[in-house]
Write a protein that holds these residues in place. Sequence first.
Motif: not given
Lengths: 486, 85
Positions: A4, A9, A12-13, A16, A243, A369, A374, B13, B15, B17-18, B53-57, B68-69
């Motif tokens: 990561k 990131r 990916k953004e 999307i 998953p 996404v 989903q 999303t 998944y 993004l993190g 999406y900016g703050n996922a996951p 942003n976990a």
Amino acid sequence: MQDKNDANRMRKELLIRIIKDFMEDKLAEKIDKIPIELRPKGEPSSRCCTYKDRAVLKYRLMAMLGVSVEDEEDESKQLSSYLEDVLKRNSFDENILSVLDVACTSCVTSRYLVTNACRGCFARPCVFNCPKGAMSVIDGKSVIDYSKCIDCGICTQVCPYHAVIRVPIPCEEACPVGAIKRNPETDVQEIDFGKCVYCGKCMVACPFSAILEKSQIIDVLKAIKEKKKITAMLAPSVVGQFPVPLEQIAGAVLALGFTGVEEVAFGADMTSEHEAEEFVERMNAGDKLMTTSCCPSYVETVKKHVPGLLKAVSETPSPMRYTSQTLKEEDPDALTVFVGPCVAKRKEALNDPNTDFVLTFEELAAMFVALGVQFNAVQPHELTRPVKSTGRGYATSCGVSSAVLKEMKDAGRTDIPDINAQFINGVDKKAVKLLQMYATGKMPGNFLEVMACEGGCVGGPCTIGKVKLAIDAVKKYADGPGIPKK
Amino acid sequence: MQKTKVTICVGTTCYLLGAADLQELETFLPEDLKECVEVIGSHCLGVCKDNQYGNAPFVKVDDELIANATVGAIIEKIYEHRKGE
């Protein structure tokens, strides 16, 4: 497999965004605004300034459209104008990777650096041992005269404080075949496509994300939007990428607008069968060694760097080729899209008349996404084409050999020679040397499986799942029943 | 005391993004937390839709949402929730 980080990131953004905008018919209108929206004035920048960030984003988007950034002739040409060209194209650039020159300038020019851990000691082994007299102590600290330094590294080895460090150039460090080098005139890295084996390791390694692959995502989306028949061929490593079980992934793929979804594992079964036969024939004809041929980056490595081994590489087509060939025979009008973890497959597909496009797992995930698919909301799709469990195991190291070995046993032939299987799990600089030794015929073993990525395809450059979990997932399917013949 | 419940969103999303990296959370839990944390995966928590999406996951520790976990941030939050035990 990529850890990561911000560069991932951002990629990916961006993916999307362009997928969403394209499917909503807004990309032509919005694409030129994306760099500005993502880096508005006054917000912190990642590079020297907001404007450079925007310039880099523009080129990144160009690569996502599948345009070579090196081919830019008119700097003022807008992304929307490139998009128009892209929507009309029906062929792709042969060089599937690009170095983005504006992003690549920041790696050190000298490999060795004296850090402030240097105590300016009395023994001064760095000064004593430097073969070029490039080391001296100035103001109590060792200093390298870079006009004399030859990057031999003796100073790092002899310093008792580990005060002299080697600063790597990540892409060169990662490249197994020395295909990426600094061009002294432009001061940016350059890929020598005469040497490049398309493994994608430089792309993963670059901390500035300056190496870009040319995507075909727009071409795939266009076909979906035009309601063409289009089949996604999922590489065996797919089960480790999401998953949920395979049937649910397949259901989600159909929800994107693909009209068909198939496992490349059935092509892998065909590869195993033919490769097993080929092995028996070759050994009975007196050959000493046969290697696998399913990894396109490995085959490219042999062609360009170990030509002596070429005659030992199996001539059996790869799982992708068998899969797309079968699908085209069944329905010549349906487009075929290989979906996998691999950069080199893009190159292989360019030379395969039956594979129309290649997508990566990352791009597939970005489609989920962007289009709001989903897993829990889709109807699982029951896959019915017979597949052996061994075909599903192709994505991990040793998976190909187990499949081929099992085929030989199952064939019930009595003329099967003794098999001594060897493995190369990941092609790095050392592995290339090892391959050269195999070419001399002095290595043990008569069957050699080679995977360019460590761990097998599950460790590929365009994966999103954790390698360890992905290996477990693939093994679960490889130990399962497969889909039996009716 | 009750177990602390960690809900990891594995909607597409989060998944991508993190959250794929958070699946191994249990293996990273410090010894003293191993017995008192329950990790579950969840379908889309519905929060990604609001902010580009900016703050996922996204992850929930009991009922508290973390944007942003990361593994580190989750562990810190678990300790916070179990303080005073």
